[in-house]
Design a protein around this motif. Structure first.
Motif, mmCIF file in Angstrom:
data_model
loop_
_atom_site.group_PDB
_atom_site.id
_atom_site.type_symbol
_atom_site.label_atom_id
_atom_site.label_comp_id
_atom_site.label_asym_id
_atom_site.label_seq_id
_atom_site.Cartn_x
_atom_site.Cartn_y
_atom_site.Cartn_z
ATOM 1 N N LEU A 97 0.804 -1.009 0.035
ATOM 2 C CA LEU A 97 0.216 0.069 0.031
ATOM 3 C C LEU A 97 0.831 1.125 -0.054
ATOM 4 C CD1 LEU A 97 -2.796 1.018 0.143
ATOM 5 C CD2 LEU A 97 -2.798 1.004 2.565
ATOM 6 N N THR A 98 1.947 1.265 0.682
ATOM 7 C CA THR A 98 3.021 2.398 0.855
ATOM 8 C C THR A 98 3.471 2.806 -0.654
ATOM 9 O OG1 THR A 98 3.592 1.888 3.190
ATOM 10 C CG2 THR A 98 5.005 3.394 1.731
ATOM 11 N N GLU A 99 3.831 1.779 -1.306
ATOM 12 C CA GLU A 99 4.317 1.899 -2.788
ATOM 13 C C GLU A 99 3.323 2.204 -4.002
ATOM 14 O OE1 GLU A 99 6.722 -1.631 -3.750
ATOM 15 O OE2 GLU A 99 7.907 -1.476 -2.287
ATOM 16 N N ALA A 100 2.203 1.487 -3.635
ATOM 17 C CA ALA A 100 0.981 1.798 -4.708
ATOM 18 C C ALA A 100 0.385 2.997 -4.456
ATOM 19 C CB ALA A 100 -0.009 0.383 -4.621
ATOM 20 N N GLY A 101 0.347 3.439 -3.427
ATOM 21 C CA GLY A 101 -0.439 4.643 -2.926
ATOM 22 C C GLY A 101 0.485 5.810 -2.732
ATOM 23 N N ALA A 102 1.798 5.668 -3.219
ATOM 24 C CA ALA A 102 2.755 6.765 -2.672
ATOM 25 C C ALA A 102 2.256 8.276 -3.346
ATOM 26 C CB ALA A 102 4.029 6.718 -3.640
ATOM 27 N N GLY A 103 1.631 8.373 -4.282
ATOM 28 C CA GLY A 103 1.232 9.510 -4.952
ATOM 29 C C GLY A 103 -0.025 10.278 -3.892
ATOM 30 N N VAL A 104 -0.889 9.254 -3.675
ATOM 31 C CA VAL A 104 -1.930 9.718 -2.771
ATOM 32 C C VAL A 104 -1.534 10.172 -1.255
ATOM 33 C CG1 VAL A 104 -4.111 8.958 -1.565
ATOM 34 C CG2 VAL A 104 -3.558 8.269 -3.660
ATOM 35 N N PHE A 105 -0.529 9.397 -0.820
ATOM 36 C CA PHE A 105 -0.020 9.855 0.442
ATOM 37 C C PHE A 105 0.957 10.946 0.302
ATOM 38 C CE2 PHE A 105 -0.085 4.858 1.243
ATOM 39 C CZ PHE A 105 -1.478 5.236 1.930
ATOM 40 N N ASP A 106 1.460 11.090 -0.866
ATOM 41 C CA ASP A 106 2.421 12.621 -0.926
ATOM 42 C C ASP A 106 1.241 13.665 -0.744
ATOM 43 O OD1 ASP A 106 4.707 11.043 -0.693
ATOM 44 O OD2 ASP A 106 4.696 11.253 -3.001
ATOM 45 N N PHE A 107 0.277 13.616 -1.360
ATOM 46 C CA PHE A 107 -0.986 14.673 -1.668
ATOM 47 C C PHE A 107 -1.267 14.776 -0.230
ATOM 48 C CE2 PHE A 107 -5.325 15.693 -2.291
ATOM 49 C CZ PHE A 107 -5.124 17.181 -2.725
ATOM 50 N N ILE A 108 -1.822 13.857 0.635
ATOM 51 C CA ILE A 108 -2.129 14.129 1.758
ATOM 52 C C ILE A 108 -1.427 14.634 2.791
ATOM 53 C CG2 ILE A 108 -2.963 12.706 4.178
ATOM 54 C CD1 ILE A 108 -3.992 10.604 2.031
ATOM 55 N N TYR A 109 0.210 14.365 2.599
ATOM 56 C CA TYR A 109 0.891 14.709 3.349
ATOM 57 C C TYR A 109 1.181 16.304 2.978
ATOM 58 C CZ TYR A 109 5.707 15.732 5.140
ATOM 59 O OH TYR A 109 6.880 16.338 6.156
ATOM 60 N N PHE A 110 1.252 16.598 1.892
ATOM 61 C CA PHE A 110 1.067 18.166 1.227
ATOM 62 C C PHE A 110 0.165 18.769 1.850
ATOM 63 C CE2 PHE A 110 -0.059 21.238 -1.536
ATOM 64 C CZ PHE A 110 0.909 22.196 -1.614
ATOM 65 N N ILE A 111 -1.056 18.431 1.855
ATOM 66 C CA ILE A 111 -2.360 19.071 2.467
ATOM 67 C C ILE A 111 -2.214 19.177 3.715
ATOM 68 C CG2 ILE A 111 -4.845 18.758 2.775
ATOM 69 C CD1 ILE A 111 -4.069 19.704 -0.087
#
Length: 291
Positions: A27-41
């Motif tokens: 999940l960490t690898e597959a959703g890296a873009g989503v987690f980066d977006f959540i982190y940014f927000i």
């Protein structure tokens, strides 16, 4: 003999933890873009709230706290809350208090955005409620330290991981009490609204939610207090604020710093608890007057 029998458990190993570890890694690898977006927000939200709080001079912030305490309860309560805030500043923990408030406000806002709609859906869907209840039970009974592990995997060290862990720990009360509040609205009132041609959405917004506000506010209060209870635990993943000072005091065995940071957290807890309760009581009294 009995003890020997009990100790001779079959040589079976259920590697559930390994499967969960593999799933989290995927999940960490597959959703890296989503987690980066959540982190940014999340980072920008926390920094924005912190910067906004820092705009207020200390005397103006204390005055606002006194005014809110007076408005929601009574003038003596406002003076006590103002004294609490002044004492925290006198401890030299003003900046840490602002960081803690920013983390709590961000976490509680996200909890409400997630929790209230989930509670409404659970109130209208019995099947969804049956599915969600054991999940909420697990979220509340799981040791809060466990939530720090996936938080680090997804977001690394820092305030974002603290918010992630805090949301999982603090969101169940507002979900449960929102469901309870909607279900607790008088069926006669709902039927009366529907008999006048109101749709389900109109009945929800104009009848059920206004009647459910006091109970929902109790859920908001519980969620806020649980979020505040996480500040020390969240400091273990790099969160700043008063919790970090408690952690430093533990590592150094510094009784002075530990006492001051601990009392500061207690003062904040008292202020937030009384403020949210006072807000709920205000709404309840206003509803009684207008009804």
């Amino acid at each position: 003999m009995y003890r020997e029998t009990m100790n001779n458990f079959p040589d079976i190993r259920l590697n559930l933890g390994d499967y969960i570890d593999a799933f989290i890694s995927w999940l960490t690898e597959a959703g890296a873009g989503v987690f980066d977006f959540i982190y940014f927000i999340s980072v920008n939200t926390i920094n924005g709230i912190n910067d906004f709080l820092d705009l207020f001079p200390w005397w103006l912030f204390i005055f606002i706290v006194i005014a809110l305490g007076w408005f929601f309860q009574k003038w003596s309560s406002g003076l006590i809350y103002g004294a609490f805030i002044f004492i925290i500043g006198a401890f030299g923990l003003w900046s840490e208090m602002m960081t803690t408030l920013a983390i709590i406000i961000a976490a509680v806002l996200i909890c409400l955005i997630i929790g209230i709609p989930l509670g409404i859906i659970m109130a209208f869907s019995h099947r969804f409620s049956i599915v969600m209840r054991p999940i909420l039970d697990a979220m509340q009974t799981m040791p809060s330290f466990i939530y720090l592990i996936p938080a680090i995997f997804f977001f690394g060290l820092g305030n974002v991981s603290a918010i992630f862990a805090t949301i999982i720990y603090a969101v169940p009360p507002v979900v449960r009490l929102t469901e309870l509040a909607i279900r607790g609205v008088s069926p006669a009132m709902v039927e009366s609204a529907q008999s006048f041609g109101s749709s389900k959405a109109q009945t929800l917004w104009k009848v059920q939610l206004p009647q459910a506000v006091p109970t929902i506010m109790a859920g908001v209060n519980q969620t806020t207090m649980m979020a505040l209870a996480m500040v020390v635990i969240a400091s273990m993943v790099g969160a700043g604020g008063l919790g970090a000072q408690v952690l430093v005091a533990i590592n150094r065995v510094d009784i002075s710093l530990g006492a001051e940071a601990g009392l500061s957290i207690v003062f904040l807890a008292i202020i937030i608890d009384r403020m949210t309760n006072g807000f709920a009581n205000k709404i309840q009294r206003h509803r009684r007057v207008t009804s």
